[in-house]
Design a protein around this motif. Sequence first.
Motif, PDB file in Angstrom:
ATOM      1  N   LYS A 208       0.798  -1.220   0.000  1.00  0.00           N
ATOM      2  CA  LYS A 208       0.000   0.000   0.000  1.00  0.00           C
ATOM      3  C   LYS A 208       0.835   1.277   0.000  1.00  0.00           C
ATOM      4  O   LYS A 208       0.300   2.360  -0.271  1.00  0.00           O
ATOM      5  N   PHE A 209       2.123   1.201   0.336  1.00  0.00           N
ATOM      6  CA  PHE A 209       2.936   2.398   0.493  1.00  0.00           C
ATOM      7  C   PHE A 209       3.987   2.560  -0.600  1.00  0.00           C
ATOM      8  O   PHE A 209       4.686   3.567  -0.637  1.00  0.00           O
ATOM      9  N   ALA A 210       4.106   1.584  -1.487  1.00  0.00           N
ATOM     10  CA  ALA A 210       5.171   1.615  -2.488  1.00  0.00           C
ATOM     11  C   ALA A 210       5.077   2.822  -3.403  1.00  0.00           C
ATOM     12  O   ALA A 210       6.094   3.399  -3.798  1.00  0.00           O
ATOM     13  N   ASP A 211       3.848   3.221  -3.743  1.00  0.00           N
ATOM     14  CA  ASP A 211       3.667   4.287  -4.721  1.00  0.00           C
ATOM     15  C   ASP A 211       3.202   5.594  -4.097  1.00  0.00           C
ATOM     16  O   ASP A 211       2.781   6.512  -4.810  1.00  0.00           O
ATOM     17  N   GLN A 212       3.285   5.691  -2.781  1.00  0.00           N
ATOM     18  CA  GLN A 212       2.903   6.941  -2.135  1.00  0.00           C
ATOM     19  C   GLN A 212       4.019   7.975  -2.261  1.00  0.00           C
ATOM     20  O   GLN A 212       5.204   7.632  -2.149  1.00  0.00           O
ATOM     21  N   PRO A 213       3.681   9.236  -2.476  1.00  0.00           N
ATOM     22  CA  PRO A 213       4.709  10.275  -2.618  1.00  0.00           C
ATOM     23  C   PRO A 213       5.437  10.535  -1.318  1.00  0.00           C
ATOM     24  O   PRO A 213       4.895  10.306  -0.221  1.00  0.00           O
ATOM     25  N   ASP A 214       6.680  11.001  -1.419  1.00  0.00           N
ATOM     26  CA  ASP A 214       7.440  11.367  -0.236  1.00  0.00           C
ATOM     27  C   ASP A 214       7.037  12.772   0.215  1.00  0.00           C
ATOM     28  O   ASP A 214       6.065  13.356  -0.300  1.00  0.00           O
ATOM     29  N   ALA A 215       7.774  13.339   1.176  1.00  0.00           N
ATOM     30  CA  ALA A 215       7.404  14.629   1.750  1.00  0.00           C
ATOM     31  C   ALA A 215       7.385  15.743   0.711  1.00  0.00           C
ATOM     32  O   ALA A 215       6.661  16.735   0.857  1.00  0.00           O
ATOM     33  N   SER A 216       8.169  15.596  -0.348  1.00  0.00           N
ATOM     34  CA  SER A 216       8.227  16.616  -1.388  1.00  0.00           C
ATOM     35  C   SER A 216       7.142  16.440  -2.446  1.00  0.00           C
ATOM     36  O   SER A 216       7.033  17.256  -3.370  1.00  0.00           O
ATOM     37  N   GLY A 217       6.358  15.381  -2.321  1.00  0.00           N
ATOM     38  CA  GLY A 217       5.311  15.102  -3.288  1.00  0.00           C
ATOM     39  C   GLY A 217       5.767  14.254  -4.453  1.00  0.00           C
ATOM     40  O   GLY A 217       4.988  13.971  -5.367  1.00  0.00           O
ATOM     41  N   ARG A 218       7.005  13.809  -4.426  1.00  0.00           N
ATOM     42  CA  ARG A 218       7.570  13.011  -5.519  1.00  0.00           C
ATOM     43  C   ARG A 218       7.326  11.525  -5.277  1.00  0.00           C
ATOM     44  O   ARG A 218       7.469  11.043  -4.155  1.00  0.00           O
ATOM     45  N   ILE A 219       6.947  10.803  -6.310  1.00  0.00           N
ATOM     46  CA  ILE A 219       6.820   9.349  -6.216  1.00  0.00           C
ATOM     47  C   ILE A 219       8.230   8.756  -6.297  1.00  0.00           C
ATOM     48  O   ILE A 219       8.928   8.953  -7.299  1.00  0.00           O
ATOM     49  N   PRO A 220       8.678   8.047  -5.281  1.00  0.00           N
ATOM     50  CA  PRO A 220      10.044   7.499  -5.301  1.00  0.00           C
ATOM     51  C   PRO A 220      10.247   6.548  -6.475  1.00  0.00           C
ATOM     52  O   PRO A 220       9.344   5.808  -6.863  1.00  0.00           O
ATOM     53  N   GLU A 221      11.449   6.582  -7.035  1.00  0.00           N
ATOM     54  CA  GLU A 221      11.786   5.696  -8.124  1.00  0.00           C
ATOM     55  C   GLU A 221      12.444   4.427  -7.589  1.00  0.00           C
ATOM     56  O   GLU A 221      12.799   4.338  -6.433  1.00  0.00           O
ATOM     57  N   GLY A 222      12.617   3.445  -8.453  1.00  0.00           N
ATOM     58  CA  GLY A 222      13.267   2.203  -8.058  1.00  0.00           C
ATOM     59  C   GLY A 222      12.264   1.098  -7.809  1.00  0.00           C
ATOM     60  O   GLY A 222      11.075   1.331  -7.596  1.00  0.00           O
ATOM     61  N   THR A 223      12.761  -0.118  -7.836  1.00  0.00           N
ATOM     62  CA  THR A 223      11.903  -1.294  -7.682  1.00  0.00           C
ATOM     63  C   THR A 223      11.318  -1.385  -6.276  1.00  0.00           C
ATOM     64  O   THR A 223      12.017  -1.193  -5.281  1.00  0.00           O
ATOM     65  N   PHE A 224      10.026  -1.677  -6.211  1.00  0.00           N
ATOM     66  CA  PHE A 224       9.363  -1.968  -4.933  1.00  0.00           C
ATOM     67  C   PHE A 224       8.281  -2.996  -5.238  1.00  0.00           C
ATOM     68  O   PHE A 224       7.105  -2.653  -5.378  1.00  0.00           O
TER      69      PHE A 224
END
Length: 346
Positions: A208-224
């Motif tokens: 549920k958290f893999a595609d949630q944005p970080d504090a800056s609003g950016r979706i983290p990249e990389g495999t999850f």
Amino acid sequence: MTALKVGVVGTGGIYKWAHLPGWLSHKEVEIVAFCDSLRASAEAAAKDFPEAKVYDDYRELLADPSIDVVGISTPNLYHSEIAIAALQKGKHVFCEKPDAVNPVEAQKMADAAKASGKLLMTMRNNRFSEEAQFAKRIIEQGELGELYTGRCGWIRRRGIPGRGGWFTTKELSGGGPLIDLGVHMIDLAIWLSGNPKPVAVSGATYRKFADQPDASGRIPEGTFDVEDLAAGFIRFDNGATLQIEFSWASHIAEEQKFLEWRGTKGGLNLTNDKLTLFTESAGALIDQKPAFPGSAIPQHTANIRHFVECVLGRETPIFVPEQGVDMIKILSAIYESAEHGREIRL
């Protein structure tokens, strides 16, 4: 006195803060070789060991006949491959958890250890806390009676390790918090209860958290591509049952590690390393909170020191490879149950 010569494979974070202090704590151990696929990491680890050899291929390290023990602290995928090769070369092996990424590989490790006559031990540091050692003693003395049901878990509000790296890449890790955190608490629960054999499991996993944005609003990249929460239920051959829950991220009050066993004479709760016993006497319910002086030896160090003493023939192993096989069978079956929506018999 002739020191045991240790070759280290994998020189990342877990080696630096958990394994290295353990090897250095024993006066009959000498680290003589370092290996990492990132040679610069191995070279950095070896800078305080001027006589040590450095490799970027573990096969070259294993070819050294002077090495007695191989310590493995690589990503999970490579644990079994390196351990089996080391055992076949006549080396004792101490491996970071988990034992392997699937039951087939875990069984191959156990078989290789048996065939070689060498010691194989996987990190089980939670067995070495003062609280766990005390709980084990009172359970074995029968003070809690028959342990019949329990629960354990390690749940985090936020704590995804190495997001986008090997921890969150199923091919390399074998899974998410279930295989990362679950090994610790499930093993401790089973060990405290006398190592009953698991016979069936059911489970569910969530991402549920893999595609949630970080504090800056950016979706983290990389495999999850692993779960961020797993829950399940284990049945054992002695009739006991164990509920489990492990998460890297969820909306809860705070991070918590917990283990609970309920027995016919008493129960115990170990939450965030604080032990409470629940009993009754003279018609009254009693809560006991044992006090411990605080060990000067960290749990990981205690585990490695025990391994060394076992290699030297002075202690009996607290862990045997068959327990590792059972552990990986449980984790694999929970993933299978989550995928197919049914209980899995072992």
